[in-house]
Scaffold this motif. Structure first.
Motif, PDB file in Angstrom:
ATOM      1  N   GLY A  52      13.600   5.500   4.994  1.00 56.60           N
ATOM      2  CA  GLY A  52      13.022   6.676   4.331  1.00 56.60           C
ATOM      3  C   GLY A  52      12.567   7.653   5.399  1.00 56.60           C
ATOM      4  N   PRO A 232       6.473  -4.329   5.403  1.00 59.04           N
ATOM      5  CA  PRO A 232       6.502  -5.158   4.189  1.00 59.04           C
ATOM      6  C   PRO A 232       7.898  -5.680   3.842  1.00 59.04           C
ATOM      7  CG  PRO A 232       5.255  -3.128   3.839  1.00 59.04           C
ATOM      8  CD  PRO A 232       5.901  -3.001   5.185  1.00 59.04           C
ATOM      9  N   THR A 293     -11.269   0.293   1.251  1.00 59.61           N
ATOM     10  CA  THR A 293     -10.080   0.113   0.476  1.00 59.61           C
ATOM     11  C   THR A 293     -10.222  -1.102  -0.420  1.00 59.61           C
ATOM     12  OG1 THR A 293      -7.738  -0.584   0.721  1.00 59.61           O
ATOM     13  CG2 THR A 293      -9.142  -0.941   2.570  1.00 59.61           C
TER      14      THR A 293
END
Ligand SMILES: Cc1cc2nc3c(=O)[nH]c(=O)nc-3n(C[C@H](O)[C@H](O)[C@H](O)COP(=O)(O)OP(=O)(O)OC[C@H]3O[C@@H](n4cnc5c(N)ncnc54)[C@H](O)[C@@H]3O)c2cc1C
Length: 553
Positions: A52, A232, A293
């Protein structure tokens, strides 16, 4: 400059297909970019492919801290804490525009998970660990002193606070500058180019099949060594080589941004979440506060994008509302939000530990056919991990009989492209030369983002005055940044420009939807877009951000 960005991209893809490389790095996050830079600096012929945009994976969705890791110390991960403290100091030197000191206030409350004595001991140990590399020594404050420093913080049960220093970064631009540095050293960098298969000969990997995601064409890239830095997706890429048990446990981390004046804090604040007492932060980020978070197991693999759910927002805001009673935040106050996946080294099958208890340390593993995979790790320690991976690449090349000698890692000595001068100095110099008529505050802001590359952005304004106008009236970023992003920083979509090259999408109440049309027009010439294509790109961007916002707002 007609379709300059497209031409540069075609040249890079042609080079990928033509040259045999010493190393092909899969994944343009902080780790892949760091490995490519290290390898290129040592003289290896290097290719970096990213499926990407650069930093579109986890590396733009972090808490944006370059931190020694007080929490790691508390968890007993001393090696990680020590390495992180040293790296924090080094990165401040190599990229003073991207890594800046930030003061943290850790308030202590009666009945809370941490007593003042325990915090004092922890901060003392943290300073000791950081040694010469400390940003500044910690201090312990009385309840009255902390009330004066942070008057909007809850006073009920307040016993005092510890103050310590860490550093803050712009994660996406740290990746970008690392990739730019790799390219400056001769690496071929291609974004929107994903590896779909690995190529082997006689049991050894000899390269990979790469699909250009803009044209759909497939090319074969030859390389003596292939490195899997897919974050990931590490298990996914490793499975292209050989079937193996998954190594990663993916956990989701959500951040929300709200206007800072709603909360009224001055420094970064360390809080314990109301529901589970986990540590979370409220961090000043320009005019907004970055709150995060969460840490929950991610359902679905890496191709299932992590999304911000209403419960994630509630988890974060209920804690801020408790500690800052006048903030009274609800989802309507959230300016923007984002979710990222932590690629933690721990197979999901044995996922008995709570997500927050899984180690953040990295692991490097090598397959029988020679694929070097890197899993886990931190933004903070990326340079060290990259050097370790490249040491293994060099060893593999030499084992294969290549007589060339490659030196040791030099990434700790050479500044990143914008890092060769202090931002204040860069801004002062530019203003002394009139700053192309830009307001001093904007020049200073840009110097803080581009460092010694500031002239590249101001130069565009010098040629075309209209590029001095802001992208969005409420934000300082000039339109020149859009052009620089497309022409010089590999941006090809609106999201690349609005979310990662600039942070308009994070700071703007519409996530950049209100300016999408104009931004697409600015991008069009360098990308060869017709008016219709530009309009379609803007419409698609608006539809995406509105869908995302509807989910949690
Ligand atoms: C919520 C959260 C907060 C964090 N906060 C901090 C912090 O404050 N400080 C800190 O130091 N660390 C922090 N981290 C950790 C840090 O962000 C990550 O460890 C780091 O960004 C991982 O980088 P990476 O390069 O390994 O992965 P990524 O950034 O995900 O990069 C991997 C890339 O590989 C690409 N890819 C995958 N498959 C392919 C393929 N087949 N072909 C080509 N490309 C492929 C992906 O598109 C992706 O861009 C945080 C993490 C999270 C989730």
């Amino acid at each position: 400059m007609a379709a300059a960005a497209l031409d540069a991209r075609r040249t890079a893809l042609a080079a990928l297909a033509a040259e045999p490389f010493d190393v092909l790095v899969i994944g343009g996050g902080i780790n892949g970019a760091g490995i490519a830079r290290d390898a290129a600096l040592r003289g290896l012929r290097t290719a970096l492919v990213e499926q990407g945009d650069l930093a579109s994976g986890t590396s733009s969705r972090s808490s944006k801290l370059i931190h020694g890791g007080l929490r790691y110390l508390a968890q007993g991960h001393v090696r990680l804490g020590l390495a992180a403290c040293r790296e924090r100091a080094r990165l401040r030197r190599l990229a003073p525009h991207l890594v800046r000191p930030q003061r943290f206030v850790y308030p202590v409350y009666a009945g809370g998970p941490v007593s003042k004595v325990k915090l004092g001991l922890g901060l003392f140990a943290y300073d000791l660990l950081a040694g010469w590399w400390s940003v500044a020594r910690h201090r312990l404050l009385s309840a009255a002193a902390i009330h004066e420093a942070e008057p909007t913080l809850r006073t009920d049960g307040l016993r005092g606070a510890g103050c310590y220093w860490d550093a803050q970064t712009d994660d996406a631009r740290l990746v970008l500058e690392t990739a730019l540095a790799a390219a400056c050293e001769g690496a071929v960098v291609a974004s929107y180019a994903g590896v779909t298969a690995l190529v082997r000969s006689g049991g050894r990997l000899t390269g990979a099949r790469v699909v250009d995601r803009l044209s759909g064409e497939t090319i074969e890239v030859g390389a003596a060594v292939v490195v899997n830095a897919a974050g990931p997706w590490v298990d996914r890429v490793a499975a292209l080589d050989e079937p193996a048990a998954p190594r990663l446990r993916l956990t989701k981390g959500v951040h929300v941004l709200v206007r800072r004046d709603r909360i009224g804090h001055r420094d970064a604040i360390v809080l314990h979440a109301r529901r589970d007492r986990r540590v979370m932060f409220v961090i000043p980020w320009g005019e907004v506060s970055l709150i995060g978070t969460t840490d929950t197991d991610h359902v679905g693999g890496p191709d299932t994008p992590p999304v911000v759910e209403p419960d994630d927002v509630a988890y974060l805001l209920e804690t801020v509302n408790h500690y800052f009673p006048d903030a009274r935040l609800d989802a309507s106050h959230v300016v923007s939000a984002f979710a990222g996946l932590r690629p933690l080294v721990a197979p999901p099958v044995s996922a008995t530990a709570a997500p927050s208890d899984v180690s953040r340390e990295e692991e490097i593993f090598v397959s029988k056919s020679g694929l070097i995979s890197l899993a886990g790790g931190k933004l903070t320690t990326y340079r060290l991990v990259a050097a370790e991976v490249v040491d293994r690449v060099v060893a593999a090349i030499r084992r294969a009989g290549d007589p060339r000698r490659f030196g040791r890692s030099r990434t700790g000595e050479i500044p990143l492209p914008g890092g060769s001068a202090e931002p204040a100095h860069v801004a002062a110099e530019a203003l002394a030369r009139d700053g192309h008529g830009m307001p001093p505050a904007v020049v200073e802001y840009l110097a803080g983002r581009y460092g010694s590359r500031l002239g590249e952005v101001l130069g565009l304004v010098g040629v075309e005055r209209s590029l001095a106008a802001p992208i969005s009236a409420a934000l300082p970023d000039p339109r020149a940044e859009v052009v620089a992003a497309v022409e010089r920083e590999w941006a090809v979509t609106l999201e690349d420009v609005l979310r990662r090259r600039t942070q308009v999408a994070l700071h703007d109440e519409t996530s950049g939807a209100a300016v999408a049309g104009e931004v697409a027009q600015l991008m069009a010439p360098a990308l060869g877009w017709s008016t219709d294509v530009a309009r379609a790109a803007a419409d698609a961007y608006v539809a995406d951000v509105q869908r995302d916002r509807r989910r949690w707002r």
